[in-house]
Write an enzyme that holds these catalytic residues in place. Structure first.
Site, PDB file in Angstrom:
ATOM      1  N   ALA A 143       0.834  -1.200   0.000  1.00 18.20           N
ATOM      2  CA  ALA A 143       0.000   0.000   0.000  1.00 18.20           C
ATOM      3  C   ALA A 143       0.872   1.256   0.000  1.00 18.20           C
ATOM      4  O   ALA A 143       2.039   1.227   0.389  1.00 18.20           O
ATOM      5  CB  ALA A 143      -0.913  -0.003   1.218  1.00 18.20           C
ATOM      6  N   GLY A 190      -0.336  -4.946   0.778  1.00 13.10           N
ATOM      7  CA  GLY A 190      -1.498  -4.858  -0.092  1.00 13.10           C
ATOM      8  C   GLY A 190      -1.274  -5.538  -1.434  1.00 13.10           C
ATOM      9  O   GLY A 190      -2.217  -6.057  -2.044  1.00 13.10           O
ATOM     10  N   GLU A 198      -2.023  -9.039  -0.821  1.00 12.30           N
ATOM     11  CA  GLU A 198      -3.477  -9.202  -0.736  1.00 12.30           C
ATOM     12  C   GLU A 198      -4.115  -9.192  -2.119  1.00 12.30           C
ATOM     13  O   GLU A 198      -5.051  -9.956  -2.385  1.00 12.30           O
ATOM     14  CB  GLU A 198      -4.071  -8.109   0.158  1.00 12.30           C
ATOM     15  N   GLU A 239       3.194  -5.500   7.558  1.00 12.15           N
ATOM     16  CA  GLU A 239       2.392  -4.484   8.257  1.00 12.15           C
ATOM     17  C   GLU A 239       2.718  -4.381   9.743  1.00 12.15           C
ATOM     18  O   GLU A 239       2.651  -3.298  10.336  1.00 12.15           O
ATOM     19  CB  GLU A 239       0.894  -4.782   8.083  1.00 12.15           C
TER      20      GLU A 239
END
Length: 258
Positions: A66, A109, A112, A132
């Site tokens: 992210a 991300g 993901e 994270e």
């Protein structure tokens, strides 16, 4: 297709391609980019010319995660009002097969997003991770759930607690990816894989994916009833008639997705 600022798209021989296109940022996923990915996927899901979608990343990494600078000053109320995970939910609702071709770093991300694919082809030196925890947060777009379902509670907790890298070989051994290929042939092999699926009957692919998704959150008995209804439904399709007729006539079927 045009009009996107963070992705490139194309269609060829029933295979739609989405390429993450922020190579200078290692394809870090900002909110605009995720929205564009969801928009493109929904467009391809409606397009009769598309049977399967291939997701790739430009540059040295599939996606390094992210965009931290975008979210570092957010608070819980801002995040609730943004409802950014609604776009991630749109990605999970795509009915056509989605193949990911990943290389370099697949982090946070980006991991993901890869786990949102139905099948994954990885270059041999690819590394996956959920870092994270090092930022004082945790995955929020399905990482804890999908990794646990694929690799089991014990390995998922180890990787989520430590943020350590997962090699392509470990990912293969733990059911996270489907196959490993040499980096120089990643695009070619992933496209060949997608092309193989693109020649299958589109309705069968769609309802197989639907039944397998159902299996993840129902009992075997409930899942079998669901599977049966999808099986019956395919007997109303032209492709079923064509597929069985071609088999009997010993020729190659011509599927049309109807």
């Amino acid at each position: 297709m045009s009009g996107y600022s963070h992705i490139q798209t194309s269609i060829e021989a029933g295979v739609a391609r989405i390429e993450l296109d922020r190579p200078q940022q290692y394809n870090a996923l900002n909110r605009k980019m995720v929205s564009e990915i969801a928009d493109a996927l929904e467009s391809f899901d409606r397009d009769e010319c598309v049977v399967v979608v291939l997701l790739t990343g430009k540059g040295k990494a599939f996606s390094a995660g992210a965009d931290i600078e975008e979210m570092m000053n957010d608070d819980p109320v801002q995040l609730e009002l943004l409802n950014q995970f609604a776009d991630w939910d749109r990605i999970t609702k795509i009915k056509k097969p989605l193949i990911g071709a990943v290389h370099g770093l697949v982090l946070g991300g980006g991991f993901e997003l890869a786990l949102s694919c139905d099948l994954l082809v990885a270059a041999s030196r690819t590394e996956f991770a959920f870092p994270e925890v090092e930022l004082g947060v945790m995955p929020g777009a399905g990482g804890t759930q999908r990794l646990t379902k694929l690799a089991g509670r014990t390995k998922a907790l180890e990787w989520l607690f430590t943020g350590e890298r997962i090699s392509a070989q470990e990912a293969l051994s733990n059911g996270i990816i489907n196959r490993i290929v040499q980096p120089e042939v990643l695009e070619e092999e992933a496209y060949k894989f997608a092309l193989k699926l693109a020649q299958k009957p589109p309705l069968s692919l769609r309802l197989i994916k639907d039944a397998v998704n159902q299996a993840e959150h129902t009992s075997v008995e409930e899942g079998m009833q669901y599977e049966r209804k999808n099986f019956y439904l395919l007997f109303s399709s032209n492709d079923q008639k064509e597929g069985m007729k071609a088999f009997v006539e010993r020729r190659k079927p011509r599927f049309e997705g109807r």
